[in-house]
Structure formats: C-alpha cells, structure tokens
Scaffold this active site. Sequence first.
Site, PDB file in Angstrom:
ATOM      1  N   CYS A 124       0.803  -1.371  -0.028  1.00 60.81           N
ATOM      2  CA  CYS A 124       0.061  -0.057  -0.152  1.00 60.81           C
ATOM      3  C   CYS A 124       0.741   1.181  -0.046  1.00 60.81           C
ATOM      4  O   CYS A 124       1.438   1.319  -1.031  1.00 60.81           O
ATOM      5  CB  CYS A 124      -0.986  -0.038   1.189  1.00 60.81           C
ATOM      6  SG  CYS A 124      -2.291   1.049   1.065  1.00 60.81           S
ATOM      7  N   HIS A 232      -3.566  -5.581   0.744  1.00 62.52           N
ATOM      8  CA  HIS A 232      -3.228  -5.746   1.875  1.00 62.52           C
ATOM      9  C   HIS A 232      -3.295  -7.366   2.210  1.00 62.52           C
ATOM     10  O   HIS A 232      -3.988  -7.590   2.919  1.00 62.52           O
ATOM     11  CB  HIS A 232      -4.186  -4.832   3.133  1.00 62.52           C
ATOM     12  CG  HIS A 232      -3.860  -3.482   3.149  1.00 62.52           C
ATOM     13  ND1 HIS A 232      -3.135  -2.904   4.039  1.00 62.52           N
ATOM     14  CD2 HIS A 232      -4.404  -2.508   2.412  1.00 62.52           C
ATOM     15  CE1 HIS A 232      -3.120  -1.662   3.772  1.00 62.52           C
ATOM     16  NE2 HIS A 232      -3.815  -1.355   2.872  1.00 62.52           N
ATOM     17  N   GLU A 234      -1.425  -8.744   4.284  1.00 61.34           N
ATOM     18  CA  GLU A 234      -0.952  -9.067   5.731  1.00 61.34           C
ATOM     19  C   GLU A 234      -2.291  -9.288   6.406  1.00 61.34           C
ATOM     20  O   GLU A 234      -2.286 -10.107   7.580  1.00 61.34           O
ATOM     21  CB  GLU A 234      -0.220  -7.798   6.148  1.00 61.34           C
ATOM     22  CG  GLU A 234      -1.078  -6.596   6.984  1.00 61.34           C
ATOM     23  CD  GLU A 234      -1.713  -5.716   5.763  1.00 61.34           C
ATOM     24  OE1 GLU A 234      -2.772  -4.868   6.024  1.00 61.34           O
ATOM     25  OE2 GLU A 234      -1.332  -6.004   4.587  1.00 61.34           O
TER      26      GLU A 234
END
Length: 270
Positions: A124, A232, A234
């Site tokens: 990001c 994202h 993660e």
Amino acid sequence: MSNSNIGNTPSSLRKPVVLMTMGTQERKGHDYQVMTHKYITPLVEFGGCVPVLVPTCCGIDELETYLSMADGVYLTGAGSNIDPGLYGQENLTPGKAQDKHRDVFDIALVQLALARGLPIFGICRGMQEINVALGGDIYQKVYAEPGFNDHRENPDDPVNVQYAAAHGVQIAVGSWLQTALGTDRIRVNSLHGQGLRTLGQGLEALAVADDGLVEAIHAPSLSPFLFAVQWHPEWQAASNPNSIALFEAFGDACRARVQQTQGSARAAMA
C-alpha cells in the site's frame, strides 16, 4: 522455499533480518513511532524472518548502519499520505494526515537498499513510496479520476468488511507472480484513495485492477527482488493462501541474500 521448509533451513544459515520502518502517530499530545501488529506476524510466521523496527523520526544519518545489519526491507501501509511535493504536485488532500519523516527516510532507504541489492517488499503506502523513490508519481484522488473506481473502504463498516475481497486483479501472464500464485487472476481487498500514476524508472506492472489501476509492481532490471502490492495481504494472512505465498516469496529472497552474504564472507576468509 515454502513455509513448511523454513524449519529445515541449514543451521549454518541464520534467519534473515528485515528492516520495518515505523510511522508517526500522535496520541493525547504525545508523538509515537508505531507499527501495526498485523504487518509483523506474517513476516515472522510465513517469511521466516526476524523483524527490526526502525524509527523514522531521527533523520537518515544512520541509514547505512541499519542497512549494514539487514537482509531485506519491508515497507508497510499506513494511515498517512506521501507529501505530494516529493513528486512535483500540490496537495489535493489537505485534510489527510502526512508523515514527512517517514517520506524522507523511506525514499532514501529504497534507493540505498537497491544499491546494496537487498530484497524489498512494499504494501500500500510502501508501494507508493517505492514509486516516488524511483521518480514516479501518484493519483492523489483515484476516486475522482475518470475511468477509475473508488478503491476506498467504507469507514463505517466493521474492520472485517473493510478488509474483505473487493475486486479482481489481473496478473501478468507468464510472470513469476502468476507462477507463485498458480493463477493469473485473484480477488483482493481495497482500502486506498491514492494509487500509482506514472511508474518510476525500472518499475513494471505485475497486476492491474479491472479499471486499469496498477495493483502490483516489480523491477527485474533493478533488483533480484523488488515487489510491491496496493492491496493488504497482511490482513488475516494465515487464512489466505495467496498472502502466504507472497510472504514466502519475500522470505525466500531474503534467505538467498543471507546465503550470498555468508558465502562471500567464507570466501573472503579462505
């Protein structure tokens, strides 16, 4: 190397050390340097790396010291935007937080890490930093650009809805990313108001959203491993095989760097 093989790494090969730069956050009149837990755990669990959290509030004088202990660099997302002055634009989002300490630190970090041949992984804001560091620029309001969708999350939604898969991305056919994921199309979450406009020198698009916005980049002419995504991975990585594969790929690149470094050191001592 898959995550299942991390434990089989030869004992002589130490775990890679990866720099993670922190950002500024104000809380009740105090300035903090912060890093979100969700970014750290997949680097450890699936990348097999050792994270070192680096403050960005003290300038860049010690950058080479940090890099001397590093086998990789991991640039995460954050709630702030990059200062548009760094890519030649006026600020079109004055109500959005900025973090100029992180801007200055991370842009220099990308440039010096590339000079050292270190693997770099960006998420990001991290992807946008890489682009700016290499001379690219950014759409400050993707949602106001003709032809693009609104890639922002609804701030009123619960977090699990905000981070749910929101749109598809098309992965470059024949690319290493297609091989790593075993497909040329995946669905990803979407929580960003800004995005890459002009790609920086040496950067190539690896994946694009259905509206054409660049969602993943690499730089095969500049680095053995420079990779970044706008989404994202993660978020709840343990339940997403695609996310696991991305962190494994970065971990493998960092282990290759360790092996190279240790091999050079042994040769020098011979």
